[in-house]
Design a protein around this motif. Sequence first.
Motif, PDB file in Angstrom:
ATOM      1  N   ALA A   1       0.840  -1.200   0.000  1.00 37.19           N
ATOM      2  CA  ALA A   1       0.000   0.000   0.000  1.00 37.19           C
ATOM      3  C   ALA A   1       0.875   1.251   0.000  1.00 37.19           C
ATOM      4  N   ASN A   2       1.938   1.232   0.783  1.00 38.07           N
ATOM      5  CA  ASN A   2       2.862   2.370   0.782  1.00 38.07           C
ATOM      6  C   ASN A   2       3.553   2.504  -0.568  1.00 38.07           C
ATOM      7  N   HIS A   3       3.944   1.383  -1.137  1.00 33.85           N
ATOM      8  CA  HIS A   3       4.607   1.393  -2.445  1.00 33.85           C
ATOM      9  C   HIS A   3       3.669   1.914  -3.536  1.00 33.85           C
ATOM     10  N   ARG A   4       2.397   1.562  -3.413  1.00 32.56           N
ATOM     11  CA  ARG A   4       1.428   1.931  -4.449  1.00 32.56           C
ATOM     12  C   ARG A   4       1.157   3.420  -4.527  1.00 32.56           C
ATOM     13  N   ARG A   5       1.440   4.142  -3.469  1.00 31.01           N
ATOM     14  CA  ARG A   5       1.207   5.594  -3.535  1.00 31.01           C
ATOM     15  C   ARG A   5       1.968   6.208  -4.706  1.00 31.01           C
ATOM     16  N   SER A   6       3.222   5.823  -4.859  1.00 27.71           N
ATOM     17  CA  SER A   6       3.988   6.347  -5.984  1.00 27.71           C
ATOM     18  C   SER A   6       3.674   5.587  -7.269  1.00 27.71           C
ATOM     19  N   GLU A   7       3.446   4.287  -7.129  1.00 26.62           N
ATOM     20  CA  GLU A   7       3.152   3.459  -8.299  1.00 26.62           C
ATOM     21  C   GLU A   7       1.858   3.904  -8.984  1.00 26.62           C
ATOM     22  N   ARG A   8       0.877   4.332  -8.190  1.00 26.34           N
ATOM     23  CA  ARG A   8      -0.423   4.724  -8.731  1.00 26.34           C
ATOM     24  C   ARG A   8      -0.292   5.883  -9.719  1.00 26.34           C
ATOM     25  N   ARG A   9       0.598   6.808  -9.416  1.00 25.46           N
ATOM     26  CA  ARG A   9       0.790   7.940 -10.340  1.00 25.46           C
ATOM     27  C   ARG A   9       1.293   7.435 -11.694  1.00 25.46           C
ATOM     28  N   LYS A  10       2.254   6.516 -11.674  1.00 25.24           N
ATOM     29  CA  LYS A  10       2.768   5.962 -12.934  1.00 25.24           C
ATOM     30  C   LYS A  10       1.681   5.187 -13.664  1.00 25.24           C
ATOM     31  N   LEU A  11       0.926   4.393 -12.925  1.00 26.66           N
ATOM     32  CA  LEU A  11      -0.125   3.578 -13.527  1.00 26.66           C
ATOM     33  C   LEU A  11      -1.209   4.454 -14.150  1.00 26.66           C
ATOM     34  N   THR A  12      -1.556   5.536 -13.463  1.00 23.88           N
ATOM     35  CA  THR A  12      -2.584   6.443 -13.991  1.00 23.88           C
ATOM     36  C   THR A  12      -2.128   7.033 -15.324  1.00 23.88           C
ATOM     37  N   ARG A  13      -0.887   7.460 -15.378  1.00 21.93           N
ATOM     38  CA  ARG A  13      -0.366   8.009 -16.644  1.00 21.93           C
ATOM     39  C   ARG A  13      -0.375   6.950 -17.738  1.00 21.93           C
ATOM     40  N   HIS A  14       0.017   5.728 -17.392  1.00 22.45           N
ATOM     41  CA  HIS A  14       0.026   4.628 -18.365  1.00 22.45           C
ATOM     42  C   HIS A  14      -1.393   4.332 -18.857  1.00 22.45           C
ATOM     43  N   THR A  15      -2.345   4.272 -17.943  1.00 19.59           N
ATOM     44  CA  THR A  15      -3.730   3.969 -18.305  1.00 19.59           C
ATOM     45  C   THR A  15      -4.301   5.057 -19.216  1.00 19.59           C
ATOM     46  N   GLU A  16      -4.024   6.309 -18.883  1.00 23.04           N
ATOM     47  CA  GLU A  16      -4.512   7.405 -19.718  1.00 23.04           C
ATOM     48  C   GLU A  16      -3.945   7.317 -21.133  1.00 23.04           C
ATOM     49  N   LEU A  17      -2.674   7.012 -21.238  1.00 22.29           N
ATOM     50  CA  LEU A  17      -2.045   6.883 -22.551  1.00 22.29           C
ATOM     51  C   LEU A  17      -2.635   5.709 -23.319  1.00 22.29           C
ATOM     52  N   THR A  18      -2.804   4.574 -22.628  1.00 19.34           N
ATOM     53  CA  THR A  18      -3.389   3.392 -23.270  1.00 19.34           C
ATOM     54  C   THR A  18      -4.801   3.682 -23.762  1.00 19.34           C
ATOM     55  N   ASP A  19      -5.610   4.335 -22.936  1.00 22.18           N
ATOM     56  CA  ASP A  19      -6.973   4.682 -23.337  1.00 22.18           C
ATOM     57  C   ASP A  19      -6.972   5.597 -24.560  1.00 22.18           C
ATOM     58  N   GLU A  20      -6.080   6.579 -24.550  1.00 23.97           N
ATOM     59  CA  GLU A  20      -6.006   7.502 -25.677  1.00 23.97           C
ATOM     60  C   GLU A  20      -5.626   6.765 -26.964  1.00 23.97           C
ATOM     61  N   ILE A  21      -4.666   5.876 -26.874  1.00 21.99           N
ATOM     62  CA  ILE A  21      -4.236   5.110 -28.053  1.00 21.99           C
ATOM     63  C   ILE A  21      -5.370   4.207 -28.539  1.00 21.99           C
ATOM     64  N   GLU A  22      -6.064   3.536 -27.588  1.00 20.66           N
ATOM     65  CA  GLU A  22      -7.178   2.669 -27.983  1.00 20.66           C
ATOM     66  C   GLU A  22      -8.268   3.468 -28.689  1.00 20.66           C
ATOM     67  N   HIS A  23      -8.600   4.643 -28.178  1.00 16.49           N
ATOM     68  CA  HIS A  23      -9.646   5.451 -28.797  1.00 16.49           C
ATOM     69  C   HIS A  23      -9.234   5.956 -30.174  1.00 16.49           C
ATOM     70  N   LEU A  24      -7.957   6.228 -30.339  1.00 19.85           N
ATOM     71  CA  LEU A  24      -7.494   6.733 -31.626  1.00 19.85           C
ATOM     72  C   LEU A  24      -7.353   5.631 -32.680  1.00 19.85           C
ATOM     73  N   TYR A  25      -6.926   4.439 -32.261  1.00 16.57           N
ATOM     74  CA  TYR A  25      -6.533   3.441 -33.247  1.00 16.57           C
ATOM     75  C   TYR A  25      -7.304   2.133 -33.246  1.00 16.57           C
ATOM     76  N   ALA A  26      -8.073   1.859 -32.201  1.00 17.83           N
ATOM     77  CA  ALA A  26      -8.742   0.554 -32.126  1.00 17.83           C
ATOM     78  C   ALA A  26     -10.247   0.702 -32.316  1.00 17.83           C
ATOM     79  N   ALA A  27     -10.813  -0.221 -33.064  1.00 14.47           N
ATOM     80  CA  ALA A  27     -12.264  -0.263 -33.213  1.00 14.47           C
ATOM     81  C   ALA A  27     -12.847  -0.902 -31.954  1.00 14.47           C
ATOM     82  N   PRO A  28     -13.939  -0.364 -31.419  1.00 14.36           N
ATOM     83  CA  PRO A  28     -14.494  -0.897 -30.182  1.00 14.36           C
ATOM     84  C   PRO A  28     -14.883  -2.369 -30.274  1.00 14.36           C
ATOM     85  N   SER A  29     -15.230  -2.841 -31.451  1.00 11.36           N
ATOM     86  CA  SER A  29     -15.660  -4.231 -31.579  1.00 11.36           C
ATOM     87  C   SER A  29     -14.502  -5.217 -31.488  1.00 11.36           C
ATOM     88  N   HIS A  30     -13.274  -4.724 -31.476  1.00  7.72           N
ATOM     89  CA  HIS A  30     -12.112  -5.607 -31.460  1.00  7.72           C
ATOM     90  C   HIS A  30     -11.596  -5.892 -30.060  1.00  7.72           C
TER      91      HIS A  30
END
Length: 183
Positions: free
Chosen positions: A72-101
């Motif tokens: 839990a203590n480790h995740r405080r810093s890890e969460r910030r990295k994960l949030t940035r990664h998730t946002e980037l992944t979501d943006e890429i999926e919306h730009l390049y992936a069809a929802p049906s895939h």
Amino acid sequence: MSEQDDRSRFEAVYRRTYEQILGYAVRRCSSPEDAADVVAETYVIAWRRITELPDGEAGKLWLYGVARRVLANHRRSERRKLTRHTELTDEIEHLYAAPSHHSEQDGVDEAMDMLADSDRELLALTLWEGLDPGEIATVLDCSRNAARIRLHRARKRFAKALEKTRPSAAGFASRPLIEKESG
């Protein structure tokens, strides 16, 4: 107890539990290095508090509880990295992936991301660590009944989240999250 007795007891506990605690950390950390840090800190705490470490199976569950707090203590810093990664992944999926895939796993991952950390942890303790509600209660330092209720509610919230990501999953809540094979 002498320091030699403490050392011998610690070494025995370490040998008996290391793989399980390492697996716990590896499944929850984004890198092997982070998992190694979590495990190392868990055992440092165990050494410092060796007189509090219960014997036998209770000791393993005590270590899971320590590892959970270290994580839990480790995740405080890890969460910030994960949030940035998730946002980037979501943006890429919306730009390049069809929802049906989206694959089935994408829907499960997305449903898990919709859950609170506490719900994800409960489900992970059940699925990844194979702990029963009594063992989960020990790790979370709550009653067995509280653990069962929390797990039941987490499963229901997961089912609802899964329905949002995969409408074909309707009715999932009526099935158990995991089915144990008999035999």
